[in-house]
Design an enzyme around this catalytic site. Sequence first.
Site, PDB file in Angstrom:
ATOM      1  N   GLU A  25      15.990  91.337  31.400  1.00  0.00           N
ATOM      2  CA  GLU A  25      14.944  92.354  31.603  1.00  0.00           C
ATOM      3  C   GLU A  25      15.413  93.451  32.550  1.00  0.00           C
ATOM      4  OE1 GLU A  25      11.851  92.151  34.415  1.00  0.00           O
ATOM      5  OE2 GLU A  25      12.141  90.016  34.844  1.00  0.00           O
ATOM      6  N   LYS A 159       6.658  82.862  41.717  1.00  0.00           N
ATOM      7  CA  LYS A 159       6.458  82.993  43.164  1.00  0.00           C
ATOM      8  C   LYS A 159       5.068  82.530  43.544  1.00  0.00           C
ATOM      9  CE  LYS A 159       9.416  86.795  44.386  1.00  0.00           C
ATOM     10  NZ  LYS A 159       9.849  87.469  43.158  1.00  0.00           N
TER      11      LYS A 159
HETATM   12  N1  PSU Z   1       8.039  88.152  39.468  1.00  0.00           N
HETATM   13  C1  PSU Z   1       9.175  88.176  40.200  1.00  0.00           C
HETATM   14  N2  PSU Z   1      10.024  89.219  40.074  1.00  0.00           N
HETATM   15  C2  PSU Z   1       9.773  90.256  39.218  1.00  0.00           C
HETATM   16  C3  PSU Z   1       8.584  90.201  38.442  1.00  0.00           C
HETATM   17  C4  PSU Z   1       7.748  89.143  38.596  1.00  0.00           C
HETATM   18  O1  PSU Z   1       9.404  87.258  40.965  1.00  0.00           O
HETATM   19  O2  PSU Z   1      10.569  91.202  39.146  1.00  0.00           O
HETATM   20  C5  PSU Z   1       8.313  91.299  37.449  1.00  0.00           C
HETATM   21  C6  PSU Z   1       8.712  90.806  36.044  1.00  0.00           C
HETATM   22  O3  PSU Z   1       9.205  91.907  35.295  1.00  0.00           O
HETATM   23  C7  PSU Z   1       7.365  90.353  35.481  1.00  0.00           C
HETATM   24  C8  PSU Z   1       6.417  91.366  36.086  1.00  0.00           C
HETATM   25  O4  PSU Z   1       7.311  90.359  34.079  1.00  0.00           O
HETATM   26  O5  PSU Z   1       6.911  91.553  37.408  1.00  0.00           O
HETATM   27  C9  PSU Z   1       4.990  90.892  36.082  1.00  0.00           C
HETATM   28  O6  PSU Z   1       4.164  91.929  36.473  1.00  0.00           O
HETATM   29  P1  PSU Z   1       2.579  91.764  36.335  1.00  0.00           P
HETATM   30  O7  PSU Z   1       2.212  90.711  37.336  1.00  0.00           O
HETATM   31  O8  PSU Z   1       2.036  93.126  36.670  1.00  0.00           O
HETATM   32  O9  PSU Z   1       2.306  91.363  34.922  1.00  0.00           O
END
Ligand code: PSU
Length: 305
Positions: A25, A159
């Site tokens: 990604e 996390k």
């Molecule tokens: N969690 C992490 N590192 C990240 C992300 C999530 O520990 O970089 C990023 C990933 O790209 C994940 C996105 O798909 O954040 C999720 O965002 P949201 O919670 O807005 O869906």
Amino acid sequence: MKNFLEISKEVKQAKEQGKPIVALESTIISHGMPYPQNVQTAREVEQIIRDNGAVPATIALIDGKIKIGLTDDELEQFGNSQGVAKVSRRDLPYILATKQKGATTVAATMICAELAEIQIFVTGGIGGVHRGAETTMDISADLEELAQTNVAVVCAGAKSILDLGLTMEYLETKGVPVIGYETDVLPAFYTRRSDYPVNFRADEVETIANTLKAKWDLNLQGGAVIANPIPEEHAMPEEVINTAIASALKEADDKGIAGKDTTPFLLGKIKEITAGKSLDSNIDLVKNNAVLGAKLAVELQNLNK
Ligand code: PSU
Ligand code: MN
């Protein structure tokens, strides 16, 4: 659909030769880490995948195209750009139509990987159900994507900025298997353990590949979470990370951060509070995931022959 896909030379060649491919990604590059560590890490992760017998395909949106595999120049430029849009399922059409640079989240990367017929995807951590989601309804689109798109995501768990218990419940409702590699419990990204058991433990990569093949041979739509704990020597002390998370959550709440800004805000704060220590762990766990992801792609390719 084919009009939007732009497959790099390396990935095209891999496809022609029937080599295993691993998707990567780009939100982790643009929103997850600062320049230049982001580009350097992305390059190293790609090399680890090659060293373990697969071909990397970093996915990003550039000039109205879904890039499947970036050249070295593209990676450098992308990682050094300001104002790259964070792109999940919702954002994909608009960012392509307006030809903006877009960093794909887990959800968007899964969509693009499936379009390019790539089944294995390596990242750091997935999005999930946020703490307090019972009132905010903040649930990452990553979970819905895992429910419907046929790509397996290798990660270090999620996390604990998230509610890991509710995240597991949501995945259960959606029928998404969470497989722990050499672990009985869901890893919590910076730390190896959480209080939540995984659905299945696998100590062999072959078991994971066989499970994925069975799922997709049965036409059971959706992906799987392959949870790979951070190596012990790179894990963070639990108190340190929990304190950082608590204070980041409080600040986000005080400032009224919401929607797609929430996750990047929390990640940035945690980095700040831990004086960069969390970044070192983050880099190490992604590399560790790259090794497993490449091995899994090789194994799955062998089964599909
Ligand atoms: N969690 C992490 N590192 C990240 C992300 C999530 O520990 O970089 C990023 C990933 O790209 C994940 C996105 O798909 O954040 C999720 O965002 P949201 O919670 O807005 O869906
Ligand atoms: Mn959200």
